[in-house]
Structure formats: C-alpha cells, structure tokens
Write an enzyme that holds these catalytic residues in place. Structure first.
Site, PDB file in Angstrom:
ATOM      1  CE  LYS A  15      -1.702  10.758   2.977  1.00  0.00           C
ATOM      2  NZ  LYS A  15      -2.417   9.855   2.118  1.00  0.00           N
ATOM      3  CE  LYS A  19     -13.666   6.213   1.518  1.00  0.00           C
ATOM      4  NZ  LYS A  19     -12.700   6.326   2.434  1.00  0.00           N
ATOM      5  CG  HIS A  27      -2.046  -1.037   1.357  1.00  0.00           C
ATOM      6  ND1 HIS A  27      -3.082  -0.866   0.756  1.00  0.00           N
ATOM      7  CD2 HIS A  27      -1.747  -2.239   1.790  1.00  0.00           C
ATOM      8  CE1 HIS A  27      -3.982  -1.992   0.942  1.00  0.00           C
ATOM      9  NE2 HIS A  27      -3.072  -2.714   1.510  1.00  0.00           N
ATOM     10  CB  THR A  46      -9.818   5.095  -0.678  1.00  0.00           C
ATOM     11  OG1 THR A  46      -9.222   5.512   0.567  1.00  0.00           O
ATOM     12  CG2 THR A  46      -9.210   3.854  -1.176  1.00  0.00           C
ATOM     13  CE  LYS A  99      -5.718  14.272   0.327  1.00  0.00           C
ATOM     14  NZ  LYS A  99      -5.874  13.200  -0.794  1.00  0.00           N
ATOM     15  NE  ARG A 100      -2.625  10.103   9.860  1.00  0.00           N
ATOM     16  CZ  ARG A 100      -2.133   9.174  10.808  1.00  0.00           C
ATOM     17  NH1 ARG A 100      -2.933   8.038  11.032  1.00  0.00           N
ATOM     18  NH2 ARG A 100      -0.918   9.458  11.666  1.00  0.00           N
TER      19      ARG A 100
HETATM   20  C1  26W Z   1       4.419   0.742   9.899  1.00  0.00           C
HETATM   21  C2  26W Z   1       3.910   2.114   9.726  1.00  0.00           C
HETATM   22  C3  26W Z   1       2.929   2.154   8.621  1.00  0.00           C
HETATM   23  C4  26W Z   1       1.571   2.024   8.904  1.00  0.00           C
HETATM   24  C5  26W Z   1       0.570   2.046   7.991  1.00  0.00           C
HETATM   25  C6  26W Z   1       3.307   2.506   7.217  1.00  0.00           C
HETATM   26  C7  26W Z   1       2.353   2.410   6.303  1.00  0.00           C
HETATM   27  C8  26W Z   1       1.128   2.100   6.668  1.00  0.00           C
HETATM   28  C9  26W Z   1      -0.185   2.045   5.534  1.00  0.00           C
HETATM   29  C10 26W Z   1       0.538   1.284   4.440  1.00  0.00           C
HETATM   30  C11 26W Z   1      -0.217   3.511   4.987  1.00  0.00           C
HETATM   31  C12 26W Z   1      -1.404   3.601   4.316  1.00  0.00           C
HETATM   32  O1  26W Z   1      -2.294   3.828   4.815  1.00  0.00           O
HETATM   33  N1  26W Z   1      -1.137   3.697   3.015  1.00  0.00           N
HETATM   34  C13 26W Z   1      -2.443   4.028   2.174  1.00  0.00           C
HETATM   35  O2  26W Z   1      -3.216   2.777   1.810  1.00  0.00           O
HETATM   36  C14 26W Z   1      -4.430   3.171   1.195  1.00  0.00           C
HETATM   37  C15 26W Z   1      -5.267   1.768   0.637  1.00  0.00           C
HETATM   38  O3  26W Z   1      -4.599   1.133  -0.313  1.00  0.00           O
HETATM   39  C16 26W Z   1      -4.083   4.003  -0.300  1.00  0.00           C
HETATM   40  O4  26W Z   1      -5.000   4.412  -0.753  1.00  0.00           O
HETATM   41  C17 26W Z   1      -3.145   5.297   0.036  1.00  0.00           C
HETATM   42  O5  26W Z   1      -2.621   5.766  -1.066  1.00  0.00           O
HETATM   43  C18 26W Z   1      -2.073   4.795   0.833  1.00  0.00           C
HETATM   44  O6  26W Z   1      -1.213   5.809   1.145  1.00  0.00           O
END
Ligand code: 26W
Length: 825
Positions: A563, A671, A366, A667, A557-558
């Site tokens: 971003k 929406k 992701h 995502t 978004k975060r």
């Molecule tokens: C370990 C720290 C950590 C925690 C969460 C690293 C990475 C993440 C996630 C992968 C971050 C995340 O939420 N990525 C997002 O995933 C969405 C669902 O696929 C995508 O639509 C977003 O572009 C992506 O940033």
C-alpha cells in the site's frame, strides 16, 4: 395455529411519547435502574434495546415471510464482518433519529453522549470484513433474502495504542459493557466435531460406506444480529457463532481436586471463537485458524439445512434455495463439509452429492498477493478433519481425471492445476478448491479480475473461461455518506431529493451544480465544517491539534508495504528536507495536514517499523515551530470504522498509492470520492474505474502501470539506481538514515532504508519522482480553491457506481440469480 389466528406482531408507537414510555420501561424493567441513578451505559443499553424493539416488527415479519416463501437466499459466509457502531444505523433504518433525540432531551439526556458509549464491534481486519458489512446492508435495503454467517469473536481486532510512537496492541474486550444488538439462541446450538478418524462400515443394504468418528466436539451457539434495510421492509439476519464446550464442567475431575483439568474442555472449546486473527495478508497457518474456519462453516451449513429449510425439503433442490458466497478462501472448507453431510449423513451417492454441491457455491477472491492465498498442509488438515481431506482428495482425483481428458499429454498443466500442492509441503490450495467447486469466481475490480484470469488462476480461466467474472466493490451510502456526512447529505437532498440514498446513480444530478458558484460555496463550507469536526475529535480523542485551514491529505488503510505508506513518507520527508535546507521557502509550501490511520498485523515487523517512522517524522515536524500551522502530521491511534466516519468526510486528498497490480480493489478510495475528496493514485484496483468515471482532469494519476511493473520486475529492478540518480530521493533517504528522526540513532530506522535501497519489493523508489510531481500538481490545483471545489463536486456526482447496492445488482445478475422479495406488510 392458522393464518387468521396467527397473533399479530407487536408494534411500537412512532411518537416521542411512545418512545419515552418504551425507553423508561426498558431502563426500569430491562436495566433495573431508575433514571436518577442510571449510568451512561445503563441509558445506552436501554435506548439500544428500545430502538431494536421498533425494528423487531420488521425482523419478525421478514422471518415469517422467509419461511413461507420459497425464495432463493444468499448465505454470505465470511470469517469477518467489520460492522462499525450499530446505533446510528438502527436509528436511520427505523426513522427514529428525531423522535429519539427529542424524547431523550425531554428526559435531560444527550443522545450524543449515549452514541459515544457504544463500543464498535471490530470483528474484522480491514477491506474484506468491511465489504461484508456493506454488502449485507445493501442486501437488506434491496429486499434480497439473505443471511450473513460468521464468527462472534469474544475479542475483535486489537486496540492499537502508541508507546513512544510504536504500535502496542491491547485486547479488544468489546463485550465488556454488554452487547444490546445481539440475540443469543443457546437452544439452537449445533454440535461440531474435530479430529478423530474415519471408519469403514456396511450400511443396512450391505453397501460399504465411510463415516467420520470425531475425537472431540464443541457446541456452536448462534447469536443473531438484525441487519435492517434502509427505508425497506426487510430486516435480514446476521448469525454469528460462538463456541462452547459440549460438557460444561467435569464434576468428577473437579471433585478429584484437579480444578484446572475440570474446566480444561470448557476453555479449550471457547478458544475457537475467542479472538480474531489480526492478519490481513499473510496466513499464519495456525491450527486454531482452521478450527475457526471449519467451526463457523459447519454450524452454518447445519443451521441452513436443518433450521432454515423446511424439514421435508428435498436437498436435490438446494441450488434453487441457496447460494453460499465464499468471502475469500477462509470459508472454503464448506465445500467438503456439504459433501460430507450429503454423502455420509444423508446417504447420497458421491456423484449425486457432487452434482448438487458444485451448484451451491461461488467464490470471491480479494487479493493478488501470492502469500495471502491460503494453503493447508495435508498433515494438519488430515489430523483435524480426516474425512474432509478424503473428500478433497476425491474431488481432486476426479478433477485431474477430467483435465487429463481435456489435456491428454500435458501432465505439467494437470500437476499445476492440482488442488493438492506437492511442495514445499503437501498442502491443499484452498483457492483452487474454491475455483473447482464454485459456479463462479470473481475478482473485486476490473483490473483485479483480469489479473486473476491472466496470472493468478490463468490455467483455470483457460479451462473454464465462463466461470470467471468481475464484480467491482462498492460501499453503502447509508453509513458512509448519509450517516457520516450529514452536511453533504443535506446539501445533496436539497438539490436532487433523497432518492440517492437507495439509488446512488441519482448523484449524477449534481453535475450541473459543479458550475454553480453558490453550490460550490456551500459545498466548501460543509467540507470546512467536517474538517473542524475532525479537529475537535482528534484533539479530544488523541490530543492531536490540526488546523482546518490546511489541505487534509489523508491515508487510512491497513499498514502494508504494497500500500506504500513509505512512499507517502518519502514525500513528506523530502518536503521537510527542502524546507530545513532552505531549498523551499515555507511560504511556498501549501499548508497541509498529513493524516494517517493504519494498524499493522502484530507479527508484521516491517509494518510496525514503518508505523514507528511515521510517528517519528510526525513528532519532528509537529515540534518544529517554523512549521506551526503549515505542515502537520496527525496519526491518531486505533483507526477503525468509527474514526473513518469522521476522517473521510474531512478529507481533501485521498491517498491511493499502492503499486499497480497489488491492491485488489480498495474501498476507502470509493468512500473518499463520495465525500468530495480528490484522489491521488496509481492505476491499481478500483482506482482505474474511479478515474475512468470521474475523468482524468479530476484525478491525480501517477506511476507505473501494472504491465510496466511486470516489465521492470522482469528486467530486474535495482532500487539503488533511483537513489543514485535522484537527488531529492537521496536527500530524503539520507535524512532518515542519518537518525534525524530518531535522536541521531541511525540504527532505529536502518532496516527500512536498507530494505528500500536493496529490495523495495513494491517499487516505491521507482514511483517516487512521478508521485512528487503529482503532488506538485495537487498543490497547483488546490491553490484555485473554487476550481478544486468544482472537481470535488464532480467526484461526488460521478461516484454513484461505487454503491454496494450496484455491486449487489451485479452479483445477483452474474452469480446469484436470486431476486428481491418484499416481506409481507
Ligand atoms: C489469512 C490471512 C488473510 C486475511 C484476510 C489473507 C487475506 C485477507 C483479506 C483477503 C485481505 C483483504 O482484506 N483484502 C482486501 O479486500 C478488499 C475487499 O475486497 C479490497 O478492496 C482490498 O483491495 C483487499 O486488499
């Protein structure tokens, strides 16, 4: 107990009287209060439990048929499930909305008041967690046997508050008022080991074997949540694990007076599922995080193998019965865990076990940020999970041996592909382990999957081209259109029937209506009503006043530099600078409300700085009487799923402005499209597919493409050059640097300005002018209200592809090879 004697599952009357009777029974007998003295929370809990009774029939029949059917299931392993509030979705799935509303009203109870009493389970950070929630909703609605496995954090994503515009985190004690949507099963607790050592021994046939002797262990208690399909028989299960001490309390130590020590084991164990890690990009590599990952994975595999599968099931057929989908690298420790179970506990030969294991997993990546790919130092992994490290070493040895055959004199490539990184510290590259063990590896948007093949995992894609595929993300139309935008849903259903809720491609039927003036007028009316609704919520929730007669320009978004919330800020500051210097007459400015929603990981200093600057710029603009009703910044705190459900339907413009090549998919972009907002965005993530489907004329594209970004970076990027050559940009940056938004204190936001001028890792300055030009195109387009509406209708009509149901169909076809099974009637 034979079939004919199997007792029927209790049912409930789908009538107002039936519901009222159930509700009062639950309130009196379940909550132990009578209506006259019941608190709002009493009534909410009683109502929630009553509604779940209506879903129970389907849940129990699903579980019953599951056990009987030999169907292949999907186990979705995810460290995060960002579920959002459950009540509305349960009412929708049980078709009880009207009955409940009328039933409660007959008792003088306002359903809306009870709806507001529900605390959102924030068991996720952002995109990844919410995607998991959309996916399990779609799997249930599509009647696909599946189970979600995760962690029941006692504290979810922190509650964000603003103190003088700065983010201050508060613990998310979401369980404090009870949690009516979960079913604890302490009797099905699973024991999970940690630490200790590995010993060698001879089994009865004298074969030398290895086994793990954990140093300590905890119990994993499962909490089941219903995942009701919309208009489908199936109610799937989400099983979240909570950690408990194996020994509750050491009486001896207690009697010796060392009370703290007596309960130490308890608290130590419970820490494992205590709180969600609030990072969504940079792993902190904390031991507790690895404990959390192994904890829920070990519980889930044991649960599936020992509880879900029939006792006599031949595990050699495991790949026919289950596919474990790895939601990013967080659950990848499941691979060595299954190997340990098969070799050490089931006594299988290594090759026998590996042959099965490598058919049971698939991995979804992701992210594209190198720093977000988890690596666990062998020192830590070896200490916490010594046997798993051994198994990972052996998987790697056999893999490297295989590579040396394929690439005889290319030791560099072999080293590059090793699961074990040698520097900066010896560590396990979890993404490589997932790729080696997975049957399939997928990205979450076409561009992302291509970049995984070409850049992030290129060596592996060269070696296993067929292993790599793409499944573009999607969102559930139940929550993000049907529930959160009832006005638009009604208009759509009136025009094309309600088949779209489970077959979103039917939205195509709206295309001709884009040219229908009356339809456009009603569409606009609904958008306006949604803007008024948002205005009401923001006034009440955050004491923020917004004017619905403005263009709602929304970025939620975060908070992350890639971003580029800073780029949005530079647009706003430049606009403000031109107005204050008189270069721009306020009358010539399109009235806009700039709405933000964003949490920053608590340890992410620059992100928190940017939040501070957004609020500071907002305060300055909002306090400026000259801008009253024309320009406003609204930054409600604590952006979450519930707020998104009100914000997104009210948006006119969706900000998707990440640096090309950085946002895996997004995502939120989907929406907004499905709720009739137009997108201003770069060719990044799923924006590319949105633009392709909606048409360039209905999308405000700007900025460098991914290849151009690579070229600029290759060539060497000098952000200050843009400062020197672009007057508007310089004026905007100078205004920030001047302290204009910080009471003249130049130091407060200096770090942001100097970072942009000297580093600007995500090329905000390079894309500034193109972005501002695109915003001017937005102003021009918005001036023709009716034509804007036409484009908005086309965004909805062409958004069907972005249903998470379609994503599930792609996973089923390309990765899972399972199929829908309608539970017995
Ligand atoms: C370990 C720290 C950590 C925690 C969460 C690293 C990475 C993440 C996630 C992968 C971050 C995340 O939420 N990525 C997002 O995933 C969405 C669902 O696929 C995508 O639509 C977003 O572009 C992506 O940033």
């Amino acid at each position: 107990m034979t079939a004919e004697t199997t007792p029927p599952i209790a049912t409930r009357e789908h009538t107002v009287e039936g519901f009222v009777r159930e509700f009062l029974r639950e309130l009196n007998f379940g909550q132990g209060v009578d209506l006259t003295r019941a608190s709002v929370n009493d009534k909410y809990l009683a109502m929630a439990r009553t509604v779940r009774h209506y879903l129970m029939t389907r849940w129990l029949s699903t579980l019953r048929s599951q056990a009987k059917l030999q169907a292949k299931s999907v186990a979705y392993l995810s460290a995060e499930f960002l579920l959002g509030r459950q009540l509305d979705n349960a009412l929708l799935a049980s078709g009880l909305e009207d009955i409940v509303k009328e039933g409660l009203a007959s008792l003088g109870i306002d359903l809306e008041e009870l709806r507001q009493a529900e605390i959102e389970p924030g068991l996720g950070n952002g995109g990844l967690g919410r995607l998991a929630a959309c996916f399990i909703d779609s799997l249930a609605t599509m009647n696909v046997p599946s189970i979600g496995y995760g962690i029941r954090y006692e504290y979810g994503i922190f509650k964000q508050t603003f103190v003088d515009g700065w983010q201050v985190e508060k613990p998310d004690d979401w369980l404090r008022l009870g949690s009516p949507w979960e079913f604890p099963h302490p009797e099905a607790a699973v024991k999970v080991g940690f630490g200790g050592h590995v010993e060698q021994y001879q089994d009865d046939d004298g074969v030398v074997k290895r086994r793990w002797v954990p140093g300590w262990s905890v119990l994993g208690v499962p909490y089941n949540y219903m995942v009701p399909g919309y208009d489908a028989g199936r109610v799937n299960t989400l099983r979240l694990w909570s950690a408990r001490a194996t020994r509750a309390f050491d009486l001896e130590i207690f009697n010796s007076g060392d009370y703290a020590e007596a309960v130490r084991a308890q608290t130590f164990a419970e820490n494992i599922s205590k709180v969600l890690y609030p990072e969504d990009s940079t792993p902190q590599g904390k031991e507790l995080r690895l404990q959390q990952q192994y904890f829920f994975v070990a519980c889930s595999i044991k649960d599936f193998v020992d509880q879900v599968l029939p006792a006599d099931f031949d595990l050699h057929k495991l790949p026919d019965r289950i596919v474990f989908q790895l939601n990013d690298t967080h659950p990848v420790i499941a691979v060595p865990e299954l190997m340990r179970v098969l070799v050490d506990e089931k006594g299988w030969e290594w090759d026998e076990a590996w042959a099965v294991t490598k058919q049971c997993f698939a991995y979804t990546c992701h992210t594209l940020l190198p720093e977000a790919l988890e690596v666990w130092p062998v020192e830590l992994l070896g200490r916490l999970l010594p046997r798993h490290l051994e198994i990972i070493y052996r998987i790697n040895d056999e893999f490297l041996a295989e590579l040396r055959v394929a690439y005889p004199n290319d030791e560099l490539r072999v080293r590059r592909m090793s699961i074990i990184a040698e520097y900066p510290v010896r560590a396990v590259r979890m993404a490589y382990l997932a790729t080696v063990a997975g049957t399939k590896v997928n990205g979450v948007a076409e561009l992302h999957s291509q970049l995984l093949r070409d850049k992030v995992l290129d060596d592996f894609a060269a070696y296993w081209p067929d292993k790599f595929t793409n499944v573009t993300n999607g969102v559930t139309p139940r929550r993000f259109v049907k529930l959160s935008n009832p006005g638009l849903s009604g208009l759509i259903t009136e025009a094309i029937g309600d088949g779209w809720v489970t077959d979103l491609d039917q939205l195509k039927g709206l295309e001709p209506l884009a040219d229908d003036a009356e339809f456009r007028r009603r569409f606009r009316e609904i958008k306006y009503a949604n803007k008024q609704r948002l205005a009401g919520v923001l006034a009440e929730r955050d004491n923020i006043v917004v004017n619905p007669d403005t263009l709602f320009d929304v970025m939620v978004k975060r908070l992350h530099e890639y971003k580029r919330q800073t780029l949005k800020l530079l647009h706003i500051v430049s606009l403000y600078e031109k107005i204050t210097t008189g270069e721009l007459a306020i009358g010539d400015v399109t009235p806009r409300t700039f709405a933000f929603g964003a949490k920053a990981a608590p340890g992410y200093v620059m992100a928190k700085q940017i939040i501070g600057l957004i609020n500071a710029v907002g305060r300055t603009i909002n306090d400026d009487p000259a801008l009253e009703g024309r320009l406003r910044v609204a930054f409600p705190a604590n952006y979450n799923v519930t707020l998104a459900e009100t914000l997104i339907p009210a948006a006119d413009l969706s900000e998707q402005i990440s640096l090309a090549g950085k946002e895996a998919s997004g995502t939120g972009n989907m929406k907004f499209m499905l709720n009739g907002a137009l997108t201003i965005g770069t060719d990044d993530g799923a924006n590319v597919e949105i633009r392709q489907l909606v048409g360039d004329e209905n999308f405000f594209l700007f900025g460098l493409t991914e290849p151009q970004v690579a070229e600029v970076v290759e060539r060497g990027y000098h952000p200050s050059a843009y400062y020197e050559t672009n007057l508007d940009l310089r004026n905007a940056l100078d205004l920030i640097a001047s302290g204009a938004f910080s009471g003249g204190d130049r130091a407060v936001f200096e770090p942001i300005v100097s970072n942009l001028l000297n580093e600007d890792r995500f090329l905000a300055l390079a894309d500034f002018q193109a972005y501002v030009d695109a915003q001017a195109r937005v102003d021009a387009a918005y001036a023709d209200t009716d034509d804007w509406t036409r484009r908005a209708v086309l965004n909805v009509a062409r958004g069907g592809f972005f249903s998470s149901d379609r994503s599930m169909r792609d996973y089923i076809e390309r990765i899972w090879h399972t199929y829908p099974v309608a539970p017995e009637a």
